[in-house]
Design an enzyme around this catalytic site. Structure first.
Site, mmCIF file in Angstrom:
data_model
loop_
_atom_site.group_PDB
_atom_site.id
_atom_site.type_symbol
_atom_site.label_atom_id
_atom_site.label_comp_id
_atom_site.label_asym_id
_atom_site.label_seq_id
_atom_site.Cartn_x
_atom_site.Cartn_y
_atom_site.Cartn_z
ATOM 1 N N ALA A 142 1.014 -1.174 -0.073
ATOM 2 C CA ALA A 142 0.121 -0.146 0.283
ATOM 3 C C ALA A 142 1.003 1.455 0.075
ATOM 4 C CB ALA A 142 -0.666 -0.127 1.218
ATOM 5 N N ASP A 276 0.314 -3.433 13.363
ATOM 6 C CA ASP A 276 0.244 -2.700 11.447
ATOM 7 C C ASP A 276 -1.590 -1.855 11.094
ATOM 8 O OD1 ASP A 276 1.316 -1.661 9.216
ATOM 9 O OD2 ASP A 276 0.670 -3.737 8.144
ATOM 10 N N GLY A 311 -2.298 -2.877 5.512
ATOM 11 C CA GLY A 311 -2.920 -2.860 6.897
ATOM 12 C C GLY A 311 -3.403 -3.802 7.481
#
Length: 397
Positions: A142, A276, A311
Site C-alpha cells: 500500500a 500494523d 495494514g
C-alpha cells in the site's frame, strides 16, 4: 491523585518468569515493588476478581486508529491514537509513517518528535518508525511508488533531524543502491534498520543483516518469499538467529501454519507482534486513506484497489488470542510477544515489557477472553471499565 502505594490482586498474574495465581502485586511510586502471597494490612488492595494482570503491550508498528493517522501530522491525532490504544492494553507505541509526499513525511516526523518529548495522556510515544519512501515496486503493498526516493544520507539525515531524536526504526529495501552503507550509518545513529517492501534475494538480505539490519518488517508480507531454489528475504530473516521479525497475527496476513513455522524458527525471543493498524481500526467498513492511496475495508480486512493488503484493523489483545488459538503458542510467551519481546528489541526492557520488581507499573487487566478491562501507566489508570474505576476511586482517592 492516587496514593503512592497499593496492591493489585488478580486471579492470575503474568509475571516475567511465569504465570502465578492469587498474588499481590505492590505498586509504589509508579513501579512494581513486590510480588507476594500476602498483603500488608496498612496498604490498600484493588481486587481484580476473576481477572488477569498482564504487562502492558507495546505496539511498535502502527499507523493510526479510529479516524486518525500519524500522517495527519497533528498533535490531536496522536492524542486520539494514544487514547484508543490505551483501551486495548497498549502502554507504548512507535508512530509509524507511510509513503507520502516529502513535506508531509517531514511534518509527520516533527509531530511524533514533539509527542515523544511532551507525552500524550494515553499510551506513550516511544518514538517514530519510518515505513515508507525507500522501497521497490515489486512488493510495494500500500505504498505509492510515485513518491519513492533514493536511499541517500541526505534524505536519512533530514528525517532524523525532523524527528527530533525520536526516530527508532527505519524500514528499507536492501537491494537499493548504497543500502549497506546506509544501514551501517543508521546503526551508528542508534536507529534500527529493518528490511521490508523488498524483492531482495537471500544473499542480498544476508548481506544487509551482516551490515547491521535487525530483521524483517511484517515478515512474509511485502517481501520476497521462500522458494526452494531461493530462500528469499523471508528465508534469510527467519534463518538468521539474531534477526527479529514482526508478525501480524490477524489470521489474514499469515496462515496458522506459517505462524507455527515462524515460532519454530524464531522461538519466543525474536518474534514480535505488531498491529500494523491503519486509520480504519475501530471503525466500520468503508473506504479510507493510507498515505496517498484509497483503502477499502471489508469485514475488517483492508485492501488497495489492486487487492493488496493494506495494514490491518487488528489490536494486540486479539493478536495474542490468535497466537494461542491458531498456533498453539503458550499463553505467557504469546503475551510476551506483545510486551517483553518488543521491549527487548527497542532496548527498553530494563523498565518496560514485563511484570517484575523494579520495572514501571505499565500494566493491563484482561478477562479470560483477553478483553481489556483496564490499562495503567506508571501505576495510574489511563483506561478502565466503570466497575474498576469505582474500585480504584474507592480505595485510592
Amino acid at each position: 491523585m492516587q496514593t503512592a502505594s497499593y496492591y493489585l490482586h488478580a486471579t492470575q498474574t503474568f509475571a516475567e518468569n511465569g504465570i502465578v495465581n492469587e498474588q499481590f502485586v505492590l505498586i509504589e511510586n509508579g513501579k512494581v515493588a513486590a510480588i507476594t502471597e500476602q498483603a500488608q494490612a496498612d496498604i490498600p488492595v484493588i481486587e481484580l476478581s476473576d481477572l488477569r494482570l498482564l504487562p502492558g503491550f507495546l505496539d511498535l508498528h502502527i499507523h493510526g486508529r479510529e479516524g486518525c493517522d500519524i500522517m495527519d501530522a497533528k498533535r490531536e491525532s496522536i492524542e486520539h491514537i494514544s487514547a484508543s490504544l490505551a483501551k486495548h492494553g497498549v502502554v507504548g507505541f512507535l508512530g509509524t509513517t507511510v509513503t507520502s509526499t516529502w513535506d508531509n513525511t517531514l511534518a509527520a516526523f516533527a509531530a511524533v518528535g514533539e509527542a515523544y518529548i511532551n507525552q500524550p495522556k494515553g499510551a506513550q510515544v516511544l518514538g517514530a518508525y519510518n515505513e515508507g519512501l525507500f522501497f521497490t515496486e515489486d512488493h510495494k503493498g500500500a505504498h505509492d511508488e510515485k513518491y519513492f526516493l533514493p536511499l541517500t544520507l541526505k534524505n536519512i539525515d533530514a528525517i532524523i533531524e525532523a524527528s527530533n531524536g525520536s526516530l527508532k526504526v527505519m524500514a528499507l529495501a536492501p537491494e537499493l543502491p548504497n543500502s549497506d552503507e546506509i544501514i551501517r550509518y543508521l546503526v551508528s545513529k542508534g536507529v534500527k534498520p529493518m528490511l521490508g517492501h523488498t524483492n531482495a534475494d537471500y544473499q542480498q538480505t544476508c548481506d544487509a543483516l551482516h551490515a547491521g539490519a535487525c530483521g524483517g518488517v511484517h515478515v512474509f508480507n511485502g517481501m520476497k518469499g521462500i522458494h526452494h531454489r531461493d530462500p528469499g528475504t523471508a528465508g534469510a530473516v527467519l534463518l538468521d538467529k539474531d534477526a527479529y521479525v514482526e508478525v501480524i497475527a490477524d489470521g489474514i496476513h499469515l496462515h496458522p501454519a506459517i505462524l507455527d513455522l515462524i515460532y519454530r524458527l524464531k522461538g519466543e525471543s525474536k518474534m514480535g507482534l505488531i498491529s500494523d493498524c491503519i486509520v480504519a481500526g475501530g471503525l466500520s467498513d468503508g473506504t479510507y486513506k493510507l498515505g496517498m492511496l484509497d483503502v477499502h475495508v471489508n469485514e475488517g480486512v483492508a485492501r488497495t484497489d489492486s487487492g493488496s493488503l493494506a495494514g490491518s484493523t487488528l489490536t494486540l489483545e486479539r493478536a495474542i488470542k490468535n497466537l494461542i488459538k491458531l498456533a498453539d503458542i503458550p499463553e505467557l510467551q504469546a503475551v510476551h510477544m506483545a510486551s517483553l519481546v518488543p521491549a527487548c528489541f527497542l532496548g527498553v526492557d530494563d523498565s518496560l515489557g514485563s511484570i517484575a520488581v523494579g520495572k514501571r507499573a505499565c500494566l493491563t487487566v484482561v478477562d479470560d477472553n483477553y478483553q481489556v478491562q483496564a490499562t495503567l501507566i506508571d501505576g495510574q489508570l489511563v483506561f478502565a471499565n466503570d466497575e474498576l474505576k469505582q474500585k480504584f476511586n474507592a480505595q485510592l482517592n
